[in-house]
Scaffold this motif. Structure first.
Motif, PDB file in Angstrom:
ATOM      1  N   VAL A  89      37.316  38.050  44.795  1.00 35.63           N
ATOM      2  CA  VAL A  89      37.355  37.201  43.603  1.00 35.63           C
ATOM      3  C   VAL A  89      37.874  35.795  43.927  1.00 35.63           C
ATOM      4  CG1 VAL A  89      38.273  36.970  41.255  1.00 35.63           C
ATOM      5  CG2 VAL A  89      37.723  39.226  42.151  1.00 35.63           C
ATOM      6  N   GLU A  90      38.879  35.714  44.775  1.00 36.16           N
ATOM      7  CA  GLU A  90      39.478  34.403  45.100  1.00 36.16           C
ATOM      8  C   GLU A  90      38.454  33.466  45.736  1.00 36.16           C
ATOM      9  OE1 GLU A  90      40.813  37.285  45.730  1.00 36.16           O
ATOM     10  OE2 GLU A  90      42.826  37.286  44.816  1.00 36.16           O
ATOM     11  N   TYR A  91      37.672  33.969  46.697  1.00 36.64           N
ATOM     12  CA  TYR A  91      36.688  33.111  47.371  1.00 36.64           C
ATOM     13  C   TYR A  91      35.455  32.870  46.493  1.00 36.64           C
ATOM     14  CZ  TYR A  91      39.479  33.505  51.610  1.00 36.64           C
ATOM     15  OH  TYR A  91      40.489  33.438  52.538  1.00 36.64           O
ATOM     16  N   THR A  92      35.180  33.803  45.583  1.00 38.65           N
ATOM     17  CA  THR A  92      34.124  33.572  44.594  1.00 38.65           C
ATOM     18  C   THR A  92      34.532  32.410  43.700  1.00 38.65           C
ATOM     19  OG1 THR A  92      33.516  35.922  44.594  1.00 38.65           O
ATOM     20  CG2 THR A  92      32.742  34.600  42.736  1.00 38.65           C
ATOM     21  N   ARG A  93      35.786  32.406  43.299  1.00 40.78           N
ATOM     22  CA  ARG A  93      36.321  31.292  42.494  1.00 40.78           C
ATOM     23  C   ARG A  93      36.255  29.974  43.272  1.00 40.78           C
ATOM     24  NH1 ARG A  93      42.557  31.350  42.417  1.00 40.78           N
ATOM     25  NH2 ARG A  93      41.994  30.885  44.578  1.00 40.78           N
ATOM     26  N   ASP A  94      36.740  29.980  44.513  1.00 40.87           N
ATOM     27  CA  ASP A  94      36.819  28.739  45.300  1.00 40.87           C
ATOM     28  C   ASP A  94      35.438  28.162  45.601  1.00 40.87           C
ATOM     29  OD1 ASP A  94      39.529  29.142  45.257  1.00 40.87           O
ATOM     30  OD2 ASP A  94      39.656  29.898  47.312  1.00 40.87           O
ATOM     31  N   ASN A  95      34.489  29.031  45.972  1.00 42.32           N
ATOM     32  CA  ASN A  95      33.136  28.550  46.290  1.00 42.32           C
ATOM     33  C   ASN A  95      32.404  28.067  45.046  1.00 42.32           C
ATOM     34  OD1 ASN A  95      32.202  28.904  49.270  1.00 42.32           O
ATOM     35  ND2 ASN A  95      33.413  30.747  48.863  1.00 42.32           N
ATOM     36  N   ARG A 123      38.494  32.434  37.699  1.00 37.13           N
ATOM     37  CA  ARG A 123      39.867  31.921  37.558  1.00 37.13           C
ATOM     38  C   ARG A 123      40.645  32.723  36.525  1.00 37.13           C
ATOM     39  NH1 ARG A 123      40.222  26.551  34.365  1.00 37.13           N
ATOM     40  NH2 ARG A 123      39.798  28.132  32.769  1.00 37.13           N
ATOM     41  N   ASP A 124      40.019  32.965  35.364  1.00 34.55           N
ATOM     42  CA  ASP A 124      40.677  33.714  34.293  1.00 34.55           C
ATOM     43  C   ASP A 124      40.921  35.161  34.699  1.00 34.55           C
ATOM     44  OD1 ASP A 124      40.589  31.404  32.861  1.00 34.55           O
ATOM     45  OD2 ASP A 124      38.989  32.037  31.488  1.00 34.55           O
ATOM     46  N   SER A 125      39.980  35.718  35.474  1.00 32.95           N
ATOM     47  CA  SER A 125      40.122  37.090  35.955  1.00 32.95           C
ATOM     48  C   SER A 125      41.346  37.215  36.850  1.00 32.95           C
ATOM     49  CB  SER A 125      38.871  37.513  36.730  1.00 32.95           C
ATOM     50  OG  SER A 125      39.048  38.782  37.313  1.00 32.95           O
ATOM     51  N   ILE A 126      41.509  36.223  37.728  1.00 32.73           N
ATOM     52  CA  ILE A 126      42.663  36.225  38.636  1.00 32.73           C
ATOM     53  C   ILE A 126      43.956  36.041  37.854  1.00 32.73           C
ATOM     54  CG2 ILE A 126      43.814  34.930  40.488  1.00 32.73           C
ATOM     55  CD1 ILE A 126      40.935  34.342  41.563  1.00 32.73           C
ATOM     56  N   LEU A 127      43.931  35.125  36.874  1.00 37.72           N
ATOM     57  CA  LEU A 127      45.125  34.889  36.055  1.00 37.72           C
ATOM     58  C   LEU A 127      45.507  36.131  35.265  1.00 37.72           C
ATOM     59  CD1 LEU A 127      44.431  31.279  34.695  1.00 37.72           C
ATOM     60  CD2 LEU A 127      46.210  31.955  36.316  1.00 37.72           C
TER      61      LEU A 127
END
Length: 204
Positions: A89-95, A123-127
């Motif tokens: 998820v983090e790299y999906t967000r960043d890319n 981003r919201d998923s991570i938060l």
């Protein structure tokens, strides 16, 4: 150096990536890309798709900062595809963040909007996940605090019982001593002189 000596390739790749980030922050983009590329090659050798996705977005970010939008999009698309494939998820967000900015700069607003929506979702998923973790940790700490308080109360109760027992034992001990003393006194011969006569007896 230590990672090289013990053959920790993944550790080496991560360290190279961190060095690349330092050069990127300093504005030395050529060195940043050099280190990110070295990191990327090691991750490719290891078949670490998550690491590859991270390296790709790092390189893409540098190209974006250099206004090389086409290259930024190229690396961002590859990174996004890999990140989604392995579910990071983090790299999906960043890319997706890189792509929405790069597409916007290039004038492709439709694609930029798509990537922005994906970025916000990730981003919201991570938060939300981080918030849930914090709440779970808070709940655990609260329960542990309550448990510790209960243990402290129990400990105090035990200490009071021990103290009461000691006081009771002391009182009983003192009473026993007094009783023994009176018994002893009763057995002591009593001599009473009455004129010329002497009367012998006991304190009964």
């Amino acid at each position: 150096k230590i990672k090289e000596e013990i053959g920790d390739k993944q550790g080496i790749a991560s360290s190279l990536g961190n060095i690349g980030l330092i050069y990127d922050e300093q504005g030395d983009y050529n060195k940043a890309i050099s280190y990110f590329t070295k990191s990327l090659k090691i991750f490719e050798e290891l078949g670490n798709k998550s690491g590859i996705a991270g390296s790709l977005v790092s390189i893409g970010d540098v190209y974006y900062e250099q206004n090389k939008t086409a290259k930024a999009i190229s690396y961002g698309k590859k990174g996004l595809a890999l990140a989604q494939e392995v579910g990071v998820v983090e790299y999906t967000r960043d890319n997706s963040e890189l792509l929405f900015k790069a597409y916007e700069k290039s004038g492709n607003y439709k694609k930029s909007l798509e990537m922005h929506q994906l970025f916000v979702e990730m981003r919201d998923s991570i938060l939300n996940e981080e918030t849930q973790k914090k709440m779970l940790r808070f709940d655990f700490e609260r329960k542990m605090l309550e448990k510790n308080k209960l243990l402290a109360v129990k400990q105090k109760e035990i200490e009071m019982l021990i103290l009461q027992h000691l006081i009771f034992s002391f009182i009983i001990s003192q009473k026993t001593k007094k009783l023994n003393f009176f018994i002893l006194i009763k057995k002591v011969p009593l001599t009473i002189k009455c004129g010329k006569n002497t009367i012998l007896g006991h304190l009964d």
